[in-house]
Design an enzyme around this catalytic site. Structure first.
Site, PDB file in Angstrom:
ATOM      1  CD  GLU A  52       8.965  12.872 -14.206  1.00  0.00           C
ATOM      2  OE1 GLU A  52       7.552  13.842 -14.589  1.00  0.00           O
ATOM      3  OE2 GLU A  52       9.717  13.644 -14.407  1.00  0.00           O
TER       4      GLU A  52
ATOM      5  CE  LYS B  19      10.830  20.494 -10.545  1.00  0.00           C
ATOM      6  NZ  LYS B  19       9.505  19.966  -9.213  1.00  0.00           N
TER       7      LYS B  19
ATOM      8  CG  HIS C 162      -1.678  -1.059   1.197  1.00  0.00           C
ATOM      9  ND1 HIS C 162      -2.945  -1.493   1.251  1.00  0.00           N
ATOM     10  CD2 HIS C 162      -1.517  -2.652   1.823  1.00  0.00           C
ATOM     11  CE1 HIS C 162      -3.409  -2.460   1.727  1.00  0.00           C
ATOM     12  NE2 HIS C 162      -2.467  -3.281   1.917  1.00  0.00           N
TER      13      HIS C 162
ATOM     14  CB  SER D 250      12.830  22.950 -13.156  1.00  0.00           C
ATOM     15  OG  SER D 250      11.905  24.274 -13.582  1.00  0.00           O
TER      16      SER D 250
END
Ligand code: ARG
Length: 470
Positions: free
Chosen positions: A302, A295, A168, A289
């Site tokens: 992704e 970042k 979970h 970024s």
């Protein structure tokens, strides 16, 4: 109302089948009908299959040996032209089959017209497509093996590196990082097996089924099947030109593999999040970024995560195209190649990127140790100890452990830092022996059941997997 624009017949009548046509197709018809921009990818398979077909026609006396020779030499020349980028593909000639045949006619004249004897584009395209899928499977096996190798390297290195295991996405039990990576080695092993199994059904030759019913020429389908390294000719000529389940199996296997890669990619994005910091990715597989200077985005992971959607889209596309299609060939089936080609390339890229990520990722042991301090991750070990040593029924042990966890939570302590007295206040039967299971390293070491996470087993699993997969 504007009339349908027609193309000029002299420029657009297909020289290979335009015999009974006087006018050219509507411009939009020519556009929807042509598949050359997609199926040009089949050039090598098309030329190889045509060579095998022509050699068989000569061996069976259907065409002369000298015509077969001229055809073979011409096809070799065309292959060179295509590979070197000199070949001019034409949309008027619709597809790769007619582009090659028309060029052959230019190069060798009349004998070119004999190549298509006892064959149709229906069995020709099915044959080319099967050869393409077979090649794609073989190439994927190599890259999947490469990814397993990268995972095995990291798994061996981290066979004793402790980390929290999740269910979970909540801390569940301590495991080793190596054990976790080995789970993916197994998934990829099954992916490879799925492709290998699919290959068996891909590897039958439709060539010689002709349009749908076979041919009256005395062809030898076993000979072309053998020359093209197929296991056998397909048994039914109608099935041979109608079947696309081989491509669907390929896409199903690709979708499942893509799903595995996407789960790994998702884990990497979680692990690389500064709140976790389990792994660090270098600049090679991340991007910054344009606005937030701090970042380091795990873009490659992704994108791998997203590619699974595209693969499943390809599977869905073809399954819907095929659903409800009456036998035998229908032009609908021309839509089969784009999703398969795209899926092949997409999966190759996703595997390669994942391999890069695996090699790149640096494990942050300090962060893993810190994460192990939260979540009372050895609670199961305490309950198991109560069962094993104090002979408490498991349900009761679960309850007692729950109380101890609540106490530790209030005290902001980990389980192994509680005193014996504190634990005995909750249950008398607890002795100092219990401290032999409360530390995460002890917990991990104790999980020695087959397939478990104990470092010695992980080391052995890596060894076995190397033998099985590499
Ligand atoms: N370009 C066609 C395809 O990919 C080749 C087969 C054409 N057959 C036909 N009967 N028109 O499906």
């Amino acid at each position: 109302m504007k009339k349908n624009k027609r193309t000029t017949p002299s420029k657009t009548l297909n020289p290979l089948w335009g015999g009974h046509y006087a006018k050219g197709p509507a411009e939009i018809m020519a556009k929807i009908n042509a598949s050359i921009d997609v199926d040009r990818q089949l050039y090598a398979q098309d030329i190889g299959a045509s060579k095998a077909h022509a050699a068989m026609l000569a061996a069976t006396g259907i065409i002369s040996k000298s015509d077969a020779k001229a055809i073979a030499l011409g096809l070799d020349k065309i292959l060179k032209e295509i590979v070197s980028g000199k070949f001019k593909f034409s949309a008027v000639l619709e597809d790769i089959h007619m582009n090659v045949e028309q060029r052959l006619a230019e190069l060798i004249g009349d004998p070119a017209g004999r190549m298509h004897t006892a064959r149709s584009r229906n069995d020709q395209v099915a044959c080319d497509f099967r050869l393409w899928v077979r090649d794609a499977i073989d190439a994927l096996d190599v890259t999947l093996k490469g990814l397993q190798k990268a995972l095995l390297y990291q798994a061996e290195k981290h066979s004793a590196t402790l980390m929290p295991g999740f269910t979970h996405l909540q801390p569940a039990q301590p495991i080793t990082f190596g054990h976790h990576l080995m789970a993916y080695v197994e998934m990829l092993g099954r992916d490879r097996a799925r492709f290998e199994d699919c290959r068996k059904r891909v590897n039958e030759s439709p060539l010689g089924a002709a349009a749908l019913a076979g041919t009256s020429f005395p062809i030898n389908r076993h000979m072309t099947a053998k020359a093209l390294l197929f296991d056998r000719p397909m048994a039914n000529s109608i099935d041979a030109v109608s079947a696309r389940d081989f491509a669907l199996e390929f896409l199903a296997a690709a979708s499942i593999c893509g799903m595995h890669l996407s789960r790994f990619a998702e884990e990497v994005t979680i692990w690389a999040n500064p709140a976790f910091s389990f792994v660090k990715l270098s600049e090679a597989f991340t991007s910054g970024s344009s606005i937030m200077p701090q970042k380091r985005n795990p873009d490659a992971a992704e994108l791998v995560r997203a590619k699974a959607g595209r693969l499943l889209g390809a599977f869905t596309t073809l399954l819907v195209v095929m659903k409800g299609l009456a036998l035998a060939y229908a032009k609908d089936m021309q839509e089969d190649k784009e999703p398969v080609f795209d899926a092949g390339a997409t999966l190759q890229l996703a595997i390669a990127a994942t391999t890069g990520i695996v090699n790149d990722m640096k494990v942050n042991k300090a962060a893993l140790d810190k994460a192990l301090e939260s979540g009372f991750i050895t609670a199961t070990d305490l309950a198991d100890w109560l069962v094993r040593v104090a002979n408490v029924p498991f349900r009761q042990a679960h309850h007692i452990t729950g109380k101890i966890v609540r106490y530790a939570e209030q005290k902001k302590s980990t389980l192994d830092k509680l005193s014996l007295k504190e634990m005995q206040q909750i249950d008398q039967r607890i002795t100092k022996e219990v401290f032999s299971v409360l530390r995460v390293d002890q917990a991990v070491k104790s999980r020695k059941s087959f397939g478990g996470t104990a470092p010695e087993l992980v080391k052995q699993a890596v060894k076995d997997a190397k033998k099985r997969y590499l």
